[in-house]
Every structure is written in structure tokens, then in C-alpha cells.
Design a protein around this motif. Structure first.
Motif: not given
Length: 124
Positions: A27-30, A53-54, A75-76
Motif C-alpha cells: 500500500r502507499t505507505f506515505s 501520514s506526513g 522513503a523506506k
């Protein structure tokens, strides 16, 4: 599918530190707030910390405020929980969780995905 894998737990003495990690995939982690919860033997799962999220907004349970710090590296795709000045009452299985919102949530019902947990044991 979404996978959350915790690591970093272990057996430490009171006053020691540990850093838990949670690697996310699928899933889009960010895009989503994340949280840490814990469950001690014979007790219900309880909120520990959450982060937006941020990474700007963070919430903590009163019992860990000033000792624990939640952070994330988008990023990780990794969530962290830095735990300092550990106490025997911090002994529990620690779970990371992913919510469906960007804003951090303190209730478990707000999280749709959970890791398998990592054991933290603090001896006195």
C-alpha cells in the motif's frame, strides 16, 4: 496485499532503550497514518502512539509520553518507535497498524491493517 512486519523487540532491563521498526508493503505507505499499540498478558490492547501520514502530527498515550517517540521514513516505508527509560510495565507485545486516514487515530477501530507483533520484555 498489505503486510506490516515488526522487528526490534527483545528482553531488556528497566531503564534501557529499544527501537522497534515496522516495515510496510502493499500500500502507499506515505498516504496513511500509522500507529503503535501494545497488549500485555491478560489485558486489552492499548494505544501507544500514532503519527500522521506526513509525520508532522504525533499523539502519545500518557503512560509513554516523554519516554517514547514515534517516527516514520516514508522513503523506506518504515515506521519506528524509539522507547527510552523502559519500565517493567511496558512489557507487552507491540503491534504496528495502518489506518485508512492521513490523520493519526488513537483507537484501534480506526486501523484496518495490523502486524503480527513483537515481544518487548522489561525486567526489573
Amino acid at each position: 496485499q498489505v503486510q506490516l512486519v515488526e522487528s526490534g523487540g527483545g528482553l531488556v532491563q528497566a531503564g534501557d532503550s529499544l527501537r522497534l521498526s515496522c516495515a510496510a508493503s502493499g500500500r502507499t505507505f506515505s498516504s496513511y497514518a500509522m500507529g503503535w499499540f501494545r497488549q500485555a498478558p491478560g489485558k486489552e490492547r492499548e494505544f501507544v502512539a500514532a503519527i500522521s501520514s506526513g509525520g508532522v502530527l504525533t499523539y502519545y498515550a500518557d503512560s509513554v509520553k516523554g519516554r517514547f517517540s514515534i517516527s516514520r521514513d516514508n522513503a523506506k516505508n518504515t515506521l519506528y518507535l524509539q522507547m527510552n527509560s523502559l519500565k517493567p510495565e511496558d512489557t507487552a507485545v507491540y503491534y504496528c497498524a495502518m489506518s485508512n486516514t492521513r490523520v493519526p487515530i488513537t483507537t484501534s477501530s480506526g486501523y484496518g491493517y495490523w502486524g503480527q507483533g513483537t515481544q518487548v520484555t522489561v525486567s526489573s
